[in-house]
Design a protein around this motif. Structure first.
Motif, PDB file in Angstrom:
ATOM      1  N   ASP A  21      41.364  -1.732 -11.574  1.00  0.00           N
ATOM      2  CA  ASP A  21      42.291  -2.909 -11.796  1.00  0.00           C
ATOM      3  C   ASP A  21      41.498  -3.941 -12.901  1.00  0.00           C
ATOM      4  OD1 ASP A  21      44.016  -1.859 -10.093  1.00  0.00           O
ATOM      5  OD2 ASP A  21      43.283  -3.175  -8.300  1.00  0.00           O
ATOM      6  N   ARG A  22      40.247  -4.204 -12.412  1.00  0.00           N
ATOM      7  CA  ARG A  22      39.620  -4.908 -13.676  1.00  0.00           C
ATOM      8  C   ARG A  22      39.711  -4.565 -15.052  1.00  0.00           C
ATOM      9  NH1 ARG A  22      34.918  -4.812 -10.025  1.00  0.00           N
ATOM     10  NH2 ARG A  22      34.051  -3.362 -11.724  1.00  0.00           N
ATOM     11  N   GLY A  23      39.448  -3.230 -15.048  1.00  0.00           N
ATOM     12  CA  GLY A  23      39.809  -2.794 -16.363  1.00  0.00           C
ATOM     13  C   GLY A  23      41.149  -2.816 -17.215  1.00  0.00           C
ATOM     14  N   TYR A  24      42.194  -2.631 -16.184  1.00  0.00           N
ATOM     15  CA  TYR A  24      43.632  -2.965 -16.559  1.00  0.00           C
ATOM     16  C   TYR A  24      43.594  -4.385 -17.188  1.00  0.00           C
ATOM     17  CZ  TYR A  24      45.453   1.575 -15.470  1.00  0.00           C
ATOM     18  OH  TYR A  24      45.730   2.999 -15.374  1.00  0.00           O
ATOM     19  N   ARG A  25      43.080  -5.329 -16.408  1.00  0.00           N
ATOM     20  CA  ARG A  25      43.196  -6.849 -16.672  1.00  0.00           C
ATOM     21  C   ARG A  25      42.548  -7.242 -18.015  1.00  0.00           C
ATOM     22  NH1 ARG A  25      42.452  -7.446 -11.053  1.00  0.00           N
ATOM     23  NH2 ARG A  25      40.150  -8.080 -11.492  1.00  0.00           N
ATOM     24  N   TYR A  26      41.224  -6.587 -18.290  1.00  0.00           N
ATOM     25  CA  TYR A  26      40.478  -6.747 -19.455  1.00  0.00           C
ATOM     26  C   TYR A  26      41.416  -6.329 -20.363  1.00  0.00           C
ATOM     27  CZ  TYR A  26      35.899  -7.804 -17.371  1.00  0.00           C
ATOM     28  OH  TYR A  26      34.928  -8.528 -16.802  1.00  0.00           O
ATOM     29  N   SER A  27      41.795  -5.070 -20.419  1.00  0.00           N
ATOM     30  CA  SER A  27      42.604  -4.181 -21.443  1.00  0.00           C
ATOM     31  C   SER A  27      44.052  -5.281 -21.685  1.00  0.00           C
ATOM     32  CB  SER A  27      43.161  -2.893 -21.130  1.00  0.00           C
ATOM     33  OG  SER A  27      41.945  -2.167 -21.034  1.00  0.00           O
ATOM     34  N   ALA A  28      44.599  -5.700 -20.695  1.00  0.00           N
ATOM     35  CA  ALA A  28      45.810  -6.489 -21.035  1.00  0.00           C
ATOM     36  C   ALA A  28      45.400  -7.684 -21.938  1.00  0.00           C
ATOM     37  CB  ALA A  28      46.348  -6.915 -19.717  1.00  0.00           C
ATOM     38  N   ALA A  29      44.306  -8.253 -21.709  1.00  0.00           N
ATOM     39  CA  ALA A  29      43.749  -9.441 -22.425  1.00  0.00           C
ATOM     40  C   ALA A  29      43.587  -9.035 -24.006  1.00  0.00           C
ATOM     41  CB  ALA A  29      42.594  -9.901 -21.741  1.00  0.00           C
ATOM     42  N   LEU A  30      42.746  -8.144 -24.023  1.00  0.00           N
ATOM     43  CA  LEU A  30      42.525  -7.328 -25.394  1.00  0.00           C
ATOM     44  C   LEU A  30      43.783  -7.050 -25.939  1.00  0.00           C
ATOM     45  CD1 LEU A  30      39.650  -5.075 -24.635  1.00  0.00           C
ATOM     46  CD2 LEU A  30      39.250  -6.987 -25.813  1.00  0.00           C
ATOM     47  N   ILE A  31      44.708  -6.517 -25.574  1.00  0.00           N
ATOM     48  CA  ILE A  31      46.077  -6.086 -26.575  1.00  0.00           C
ATOM     49  C   ILE A  31      46.694  -7.364 -26.806  1.00  0.00           C
ATOM     50  CG2 ILE A  31      47.421  -5.956 -24.658  1.00  0.00           C
ATOM     51  CD1 ILE A  31      48.452  -3.287 -26.240  1.00  0.00           C
TER      52      ILE A  31
END
Length: 312
Positions: free
Chosen positions: A10-20
């Protein structure tokens, strides 16, 4: 999937959403047109590619450390796809917590959407080609075919990874949509190389095929003289015009496949293709000198492409 790993994913998805959202505007726009689960997957794949690209950006400063770091991330992804853990790599300092989390989310996406592992293998191979000290390091490409070996992994497979998340049904490698995805990735990459020839040369890299340049009397010494003078010679302009024609051919060949994309995603991809292709028009303008400035498409023009794609 163990419950202990869900928070990391879940943290990884949140980090990735911020990056994109911050760095991948084209992908971000396309992702907004998808259901939430698909959107999360697009973000995770972008996040993974982004952290790998950020690592490779330091290749010239610390090549051995970069190669070690890159291989650790790629190995962590492979292991996590097989339902392994990245926690030990964080503990040993090989990966940051953010990198491990993004790897976990990207691996989760690869499993959920059954994305072929060979696409990620090809991506890793091309990334290693950019790192001095790697056995497959390359910073000169003699022919277009040699360059395609690189661009397949650096760009074409990104489009292929995204197909299931974009709602494409037929993902067979020889399907019209898969062919278009690979061609469009290659087209985007070649456009980048034509736009960034000056910056790449400063990093001791020549991505434009040297055989194609030599046909117009341009060798490496000629390129460096143009760079020093901050001017594009007539010979180099002719060589670039030749490569632009090849590049436009890639965009044309991808167009029929774009028309087959799901209706809600088609405008975003069509607009991105139009905006990227217009970079070529800017490059070939007499007012643009690629050895002195970076070719850009105005925001107004990009908005017009978006409006035209929505009407189409």
């Amino acid at each position: 999937m163990t419950g202990a790993r869900v928070p990391q994913i879940d943290r990884g998805y949140r980090y990735s959403a911020a990056l994109i959202a911050d760095h991948g505007r084209t992908y971000h726009l396309a992702a907004q047109l998808l259901p939430a689960a698909n959107r999360r997957g697009v973000s995770a794949l972008y996040g993974f590619a982004r952290i790998v690209d950020d690592i490779v950006d330091h290749a010239d400063d610390e090549p051995l450390a970069t190669l070690t770091h890159l291989d650790a991330v790629l190995a962590a992804f492979d292991a996590t796809v097989r339902d392994g853990s990245t926690g030990d790599l964080v503990a040993t300092g090989k990966l940051s917590q953010m990198e491990a989390d993004v790897v976990a989310a990207a691996a989760d996406t690869a499993r959920r959407w059954t994305i072929p592992t060979e696409y990620f293998t090809a991506f890793g191979r091309s990334m290693r080609m950019d790192v001095p000290g790697a056995e497959d390091f390359v910073n000169r490409y003699r022919t277009l075919e040699q360059l395609r070996c690189y661009t397949y992994g650096s760009a074409s497979v990104i489009g292929l990874q995204l197909l299931p998340l974009l709602g494409v049904g037929d993902q067979a490698p020889d399907s019209p949509t898969a062919t278009a995805a690979a061609l469009l990735g290659e087209a985007f990459q070649l456009t980048n190389f034509l736009r960034d020839v000056r910056e790449d040369l400063d990093r001791d890299r020549i991505y434009l095929p040297t055989d194609e340049l030599l046909t117009f009397g341009v060798d490496e010494a000629h390129l460096r003289r143009c760079r020093a003078a901050r001017t594009t010679s007539p010979q180099l302009r002719r060589a670039v015009a030749h490569l632009i024609a090849i590049n436009r051919g890639l965009y044309r060949r991808a167009t029929p496949g774009i028309a087959l994309l799901p209706r809600r995603i088609r405008p975003a991809i069509a607009a991105a293709a139009a905006s990227y292709a217009e970079i070529l028009t800017v490059i070939e303008s007499p007012a643009t000198d690629i050895m002195a400035t970076r070719a850009v498409v105005s925001r107004r023009r990009r908005l017009r492409h978006a409006v035209e794609a929505l009407k189409g």
